[in-house]
Design a protein around this motif. Structure first.
Motif, PDB file in Angstrom:
ATOM      1  N   LEU A 194      17.365  78.550 114.660  1.00 38.71           N
ATOM      2  CA  LEU A 194      16.245  77.849 114.045  1.00 38.71           C
ATOM      3  C   LEU A 194      16.424  77.676 112.543  1.00 38.71           C
ATOM      4  CD1 LEU A 194      13.301  76.730 114.588  1.00 38.71           C
ATOM      5  CD2 LEU A 194      12.532  78.934 113.678  1.00 38.71           C
ATOM      6  N   ALA A 250      10.738  81.130 115.595  1.00 36.46           N
ATOM      7  CA  ALA A 250      11.878  81.117 116.520  1.00 36.46           C
ATOM      8  C   ALA A 250      11.451  81.588 117.904  1.00 36.46           C
ATOM      9  CB  ALA A 250      13.002  81.989 115.972  1.00 36.46           C
ATOM     10  N   ASN A 256      18.116  88.388 118.444  1.00 35.95           N
ATOM     11  CA  ASN A 256      18.818  87.916 117.252  1.00 35.95           C
ATOM     12  C   ASN A 256      20.161  88.588 117.033  1.00 35.95           C
ATOM     13  OD1 ASN A 256      16.970  85.848 116.126  1.00 35.95           O
ATOM     14  ND2 ASN A 256      15.525  87.548 116.200  1.00 35.95           N
ATOM     15  N   ARG A 263       9.417  82.822 109.989  1.00 39.08           N
ATOM     16  CA  ARG A 263      10.437  82.061 110.720  1.00 39.08           C
ATOM     17  C   ARG A 263      10.888  82.812 111.979  1.00 39.08           C
ATOM     18  NH1 ARG A 263      10.272  77.241 110.569  1.00 39.08           N
ATOM     19  NH2 ARG A 263      12.464  76.637 110.314  1.00 39.08           N
ATOM     20  N   ILE A 267      16.782  83.248 115.532  1.00 37.71           N
ATOM     21  CA  ILE A 267      16.558  82.848 114.150  1.00 37.71           C
ATOM     22  C   ILE A 267      17.778  82.121 113.583  1.00 37.71           C
ATOM     23  CG2 ILE A 267      17.340  85.053 113.201  1.00 37.71           C
ATOM     24  CD1 ILE A 267      14.487  82.796 111.861  1.00 37.71           C
TER      25      ILE A 267
END
Length: 257
Positions: free
Chosen positions: A235, A225, A21, A221, A232
């Motif tokens: 997504l 992802a 991320n 979440r 993230i």
């Protein structure tokens, strides 16, 4: 080129999630990013639907030349565009044999540093995912890094793992005769539980000057992802997880010495 290693001698604390991320957010800034998977379990490689048991060219190849890295070898091992502006140097499970095969060879702690030197003008950032064990792979990651990011789950046993990681860091920096900037990042924080609140309070009391002032929350979440092989920000850019990693990146880019 900025080189960040994400490390902890305990598994399951969010190392791979953090690499993915943060890399995706850097890519969105237009930065050229390389992720390096130094974990024999290949979690980062698996994230992008590559099989660490079957992949032929990987970071393992860097260690086959008695500490040297042949010219242009590193570039040949890279998988481009796993995310926008983000490439990957994957792992395979053969990495698990390195400790046994090369532990007696000199100069093996700087292999990754030599490999990244070949790419100095090709990438703006390198983020290294590390194994949860002290050995030649973790030593390589720490030796190559300019900044160490230490994710720590906000629960008691993870705090004990952090103590071991700090001790390892002190040993390595003593041998390097050079201080290494590091930032402790609380992860999987659930503000609804007393255990989470106590753990975060303990971190603040013990490591305040080295601790990120916020925390990565528990967010389904992030798990979604991972299941989709996405970051993230790809997504759900409005999620709490995305907001937290965006804030962490700001700290890493602007607030560290």
């Amino acid at each position: 080129m900025h080189v960040w290693a994400i490390a902890n001698q305990k598994g399951g604390v969010g190392k791979t999630t953090s690499v993915v991320n943060l890399s995706a957010l850097l890519g969105e800034q237009g930065k050229r990013v390389l992720m390096v998977d130094m974990d024999p379990q290949g979690s980062l490689t698996s994230y992008f639907r590559m099989n660490p048991d079957a992949i032929e060219q990987s970071v393992y190849d860097l260690f086959m030349y008695k500490g040297r890295v042949p010219d242009n070898l590193t570039a040949q091992l890279i998988v481009d565009d796993v995310m926008p502006n983000v490439a990957l140097l994957p792992a395979n499970t053969a990495l698990a044999t390195l400790e046994r095969n090369i532990s007696q060879q000199g100069g093996m702690g700087l292999v990754l540093s030599r490999a990244l030197a070949q790419l100095w003008d090709d990438f703006d950032y390198v983020l290294i995912d590390t194994p949860p064990l002290l050995g030649v792979l973790l030593i390589n990651a720490i030796a190559a890094a300019q900044v160490l990011i230490l994710p720590v789950q906000t629960e008691f046993m993870a705090l004990k793992g952090l103590e071991r990681m700090i001790h390892t860091l002190q040993m390595v920096t003593a041998s390097r005769k050079k201080q290494l900037t590091y930032l402790i990042v609380p992860t999987m924080y659930d503000r609804r539980t007393q255990a989470g609140q106590r753990s975060l309070r303990t971190l603040r009391q013990t490591y305040d000057d080295r601790l990120w002032k916020s925390a990565i929350p528990i967010d389904t979440r992030l798990r979604d992802a991972s299941r989709e092989g996405m970051s993230i920000t790809q997504l759900d850019p409005t999620s709490r997880g995305c907001e937290a990693y965006t804030s962490l990146l700001k700290t890493l880019q602007h607030d560290l010495p």
